[in-house]
Design a protein around this motif. Structure first.
Motif, PDB file in Angstrom:
ATOM      1  N   SER A  64       0.929  -1.162  -0.070  1.00  0.00           N
ATOM      2  CA  SER A  64       0.014   0.023   0.224  1.00  0.00           C
ATOM      3  C   SER A  64       0.718   1.363  -0.055  1.00  0.00           C
ATOM      4  N   VAL A 116      -5.395   7.938   7.438  1.00  0.00           N
ATOM      5  CA  VAL A 116      -5.332   8.701   6.093  1.00  0.00           C
ATOM      6  C   VAL A 116      -5.533  10.415   6.305  1.00  0.00           C
ATOM      7  N   GLY A 120      -2.546  13.992   6.452  1.00  0.00           N
ATOM      8  CA  GLY A 120      -3.110  15.418   5.803  1.00  0.00           C
ATOM      9  C   GLY A 120      -3.744  15.089   4.472  1.00  0.00           C
ATOM     10  N   ARG A 121      -4.341  14.012   4.196  1.00  0.00           N
ATOM     11  CA  ARG A 121      -5.133  13.815   2.969  1.00  0.00           C
ATOM     12  C   ARG A 121      -6.512  14.159   3.128  1.00  0.00           C
ATOM     13  N   PRO A 122      -7.400  15.100   2.364  1.00  0.00           N
ATOM     14  CA  PRO A 122      -8.318  15.380   2.350  1.00  0.00           C
ATOM     15  C   PRO A 122      -9.602  14.392   2.313  1.00  0.00           C
ATOM     16  N   LEU A 123     -10.490  14.033   3.223  1.00  0.00           N
ATOM     17  CA  LEU A 123     -11.110  13.214   3.056  1.00  0.00           C
ATOM     18  C   LEU A 123     -12.840  13.579   3.125  1.00  0.00           C
TER      19      LEU A 123
ATOM     20  N   LEU B 128      -7.244   4.699  -0.854  1.00  0.00           N
ATOM     21  CA  LEU B 128      -6.274   5.365  -1.604  1.00  0.00           C
ATOM     22  C   LEU B 128      -6.318   4.812  -3.077  1.00  0.00           C
ATOM     23  N   GLY B 129      -6.069   5.934  -3.993  1.00  0.00           N
ATOM     24  CA  GLY B 129      -6.251   5.595  -5.407  1.00  0.00           C
ATOM     25  C   GLY B 129      -4.871   5.649  -5.965  1.00  0.00           C
ATOM     26  N   ASP B 172      -7.758  10.339  -7.032  1.00  0.00           N
ATOM     27  CA  ASP B 172      -7.422  10.360  -5.496  1.00  0.00           C
ATOM     28  C   ASP B 172      -7.704  11.620  -4.758  1.00  0.00           C
ATOM     29  N   PRO B 173      -8.331  11.635  -3.800  1.00  0.00           N
ATOM     30  CA  PRO B 173      -8.726  12.996  -2.920  1.00  0.00           C
ATOM     31  C   PRO B 173      -7.621  13.842  -2.737  1.00  0.00           C
ATOM     32  N   SER B 174      -6.163  13.352  -2.908  1.00  0.00           N
ATOM     33  CA  SER B 174      -5.138  14.200  -2.502  1.00  0.00           C
ATOM     34  C   SER B 174      -4.590  14.775  -3.952  1.00  0.00           C
TER      35      SER B 174
END
Lengths: 167, 281
Positions: A64, A116, A120-123, B128-129, B172-174
């Motif tokens: 991953s 996640v 710092g990833r926008p969700l 995650l993409g 992917d959102p990022s």
């Protein structure tokens, strides 16, 4: 036995990664390692299932792009949540595996979302629940039917697991 | 005496019949003696032939049972082999079509140095993409290189190992990409959204966006080349209270079906932030 479970968990992690490439239902793929760990937990106890979950989660983490350890942590937490089903008073309930997998999936995705977001990833939680978490719960529930049956067949021929008093 | 004469009479009678038959054969077309004989012999011949056929069939059946079993086995093997070949041919046809489209794309952009790569993995985390491709540092792949398919932009290289690379998908959102609407030249930013969707944001209220518009990369920011297709507008989200318009796009490339991609080797992304820091120092 624990060595076999560690190897089986690693293989299950690899299989899940391979399936992610081709098998997608309503935009998600089944969380095979968690399904198998939860089934094993209900049938053989927390100790054996945690070994399977830890190695399976690690195999997923290796493949991953997310932070290393996040999927291990999520799979282990989901297995621990499933171990509530070990308590004898619930064991006779026929719907236990299916209720447990839905709960475990919720715990699993809660941990993954938190991890996640910490990256710092926008969700956006609303769309995330609708497009990922809810479909994953439904898919894992469907996959639990054959997985639990299969796990019961496998575990049926094994020697009883050592007593675990929840210590 | 009588006993001795019988065979002689019969012989003479037969010879007389043969003679008469010969004479009749030579003087006329139809021979009543032969006809009469055929009339008597035909049923017998039929009977004998039927028995012979039955016996022959029976012996043939017995004899050919093993041959049939062997033939059946051979046919099954041949059938399996043909089925395998059909599957392989079908796969080759799909691969051929996919490669042909990539080749057409490559030929349409001769200045671009493109490297074909096979998709070998996908992130096992549903949130995650990412894709994993079979080309890495040893093939000249570097972080931030654009990844394309025949239909448009797929994403960017986000991590590289010696023999593989991870691709961050534009869904992917990022991920965010500077874009422009091809028809109206309105600029904005496309961001990935859950469920493999794209959202076009930061388009000013006076700019025009319509359902069906094609959205392409603008090249602003320097991290992607210009004029790569991103997707098509399927819904315009307009609010009078908002400063900007938003639109939902369907990606030009469906990452779920991707088997092969092209990596753009001769594009060097510009790190604007690093350049600005360097300028300040």
């Amino acid at each position: 036995m624990l060595t076999v479970l560690a190897i089986a968990g690693t293989i299950a992690g690899m299989v899940q990664s391979a399936l992610a490439l081709g098998v997608r239902v309503v935009g998600v793929h089944p969380d095979l390692v968690m399904i198998a760990a939860v089934s094993w937990c209900l049938l053989r106890g927390r100790r054996e299932a945690l070994v399977f979950a830890a190695f399976g989660g690690l195999a997923l983490d290796m493949q991953s792009a997310g932070p290393l350890g996040l999927l291990t942590l999520a799979t282990v937490a989901a297995t621990l949540a499933a171990s509530i089903g070990e308590i004898n008073v619930f064991r006779t309930v026929a719907s236990l595996p299916y209720v447990t997998i839905v709960t475990a999936t919720a715990v699993y995705y809660l941990i993954v979302i938190m991890g996640v977001r910490l990256m710092g990833r926008p969700l956006a939680l609303g769309p995330l629940l609708a497009t990922t978490v809810a479909p994953a719960m439904a898919l894992n529930l469907v996959c639990m039917l054959p997985a639990y049956w299969l796990a019961r067949r496998f575990s049926g021929g094994l020697a009883p697991s050592s007593a675990d008093w929840g210590a | 005496m009588k006993k001795q004469r019988g065979p002689a009479v019969a012989l003479i009678a037969v010879l007389a019949l043969v003679l008469a038959s010969l004479v009749l054969d030579s003087i006329q077309a139809s021979n009543p003696i032969r006809d009469a004989f055929s009339y008597v012999a035909a049923p017998v011949q039929y009977g004998v032939a039927a028995v012979e056929r039955a016996a022959s069939s029976l012996s043939e059946r017995v004899r050919s049972r093993n041959a049939l079993v062997e033939e059946n086995r051979a046919l099954r093997e041949e059938n399996d082999e043909l089925r395998k070949q059909i599957v392989l041919l079908h796969e080759a046809e799909i691969e051929n079509e996919s490669l042909r489209r990539l080749l057409e794309f490559k030929q349409a952009a001769p200045t671009q140095q493109l490297l074909a790569a096979e998709v070998i993995g996908r992130d096992p985390n549903n949130l995650l993409g990412y894709l994993v491709v079979d080309r890495g540092r040893n093939d000249g792949i570097e972080v931030n290189m654009p990844v394309l398919a025949a239909d448009g932009l797929v994403g960017r290289i986000s991590a590289v190992t010696d023999n593989s690379a991870t691709v961050l998908l534009i869904t992917d959102p990022s991920s965010s990409v500077s874009v422009l609407v091809q028809r109206s030249r309105a600029t904005g930013v496309v961001q990935g959204a859950q469920g493999h969707r794209l959202v076009l944001r930061y388009v000013t209220q006076d700019s025009s966006i319509e359902r069906g518009d094609i959205v392409i990369t603008s090249g602003l920011g320097g991290n992607l080349p210009t004029r790569l297709v991103i997707g098509q507008v399927v819904e315009v989200l307009q609010s009078e209270a908002s400063m900007f318009k938003e639109a939902v796009l369907v990606p030009a490339v469906s990452a779920a079906d991707l088997e092969r991609v092209l990596i753009l080797l001769n594009f060097t992304p510009v790190d604007v932030a690093a350049d600005m820091r360097a300028a300040q120092e």
